[in-house]
Design an enzyme around this catalytic site. Structure first.
Site, mmCIF file in Angstrom:
data_model
loop_
_atom_site.group_PDB
_atom_site.id
_atom_site.type_symbol
_atom_site.label_atom_id
_atom_site.label_comp_id
_atom_site.label_asym_id
_atom_site.label_seq_id
_atom_site.Cartn_x
_atom_site.Cartn_y
_atom_site.Cartn_z
ATOM 1 C CD GLU A 1 53.501 -18.891 -17.981
ATOM 2 O OE1 GLU A 1 53.575 -17.857 -17.279
ATOM 3 O OE2 GLU A 1 53.234 -20.008 -17.530
ATOM 4 C CD GLU B 1 56.261 -14.180 -14.730
ATOM 5 O OE1 GLU B 1 55.698 -15.209 -14.293
ATOM 6 O OE2 GLU B 1 55.805 -13.499 -15.669
ATOM 7 C CD GLU C 1 59.001 -19.983 -13.072
ATOM 8 O OE1 GLU C 1 58.063 -19.414 -13.676
ATOM 9 O OE2 GLU C 1 58.881 -21.114 -12.573
#
Length: 140
Positions: A91, A43, A84
């Site tokens: 996701e 990420e 996050e």
């Protein structure tokens, strides 16, 4: 050739939940470490935000403000990382569930992104209100 998984995980969620005491805490800590490692590896946004935390957290500690203000400044930075991580998890699950483009998948990803954006706005506002006047005095 048999390959061994890089990150041993329980077969089901019940495997972790059936543990108690220190065994459960240690397994949870190991899985948390795997999560941090995955976020760092995969990420880009998490890495950027982690750099922001690494720079701003020491600044917060050095500012001549109350302990509660320092806590608020650092807490909003950690909140950005937390949101996050949750966004990245959403996701990943959406991508695993269906690699095809679907309006619901897009909505889930967009909502996760909006949550990150709001956490960044909160962090900026908190830093502006708490640290802004002090930084203005220091710089000018």
């Amino acid at each position: 050739m048999n390959q061994r998984p890089a990150e041993p995980k329980p077969q089901t969620g019940a495997d972790l939940k059936s543990r108690s005491g220190l065994a459960r805490i240690s397994k949870a800590a190991i899985y948390s470490f795997y999560g941090f490692r995955a976020a760092l590896k995969h990420e880009h946004a998490f890495r950027q935000e982690l750099i922001l935390v690494a720079v701003l957290a020491p600044v917060a500690l050095l500012l001549p403000v109350s302990a509660l203000s320092k806590l608020a400044l650092i807490a909003v930075l950690l909140l950005v990382l937390i949101v996050e991580l949750l966004n990245s998890a959403i996701e990943a699950v959406v991508d695993k569930a269906s690699p095809e483009i679907h309006p619901l998948a897009g909505r889930a990803k967009d909502m996760g992104s909006a949550a990150v954006f709001l956490s960044l706005l909160l962090a900026a506002a908190t830093w502006g209100v708490v640290a802004g006047p002090v930084l203005v005095n220091w710089l000018g």
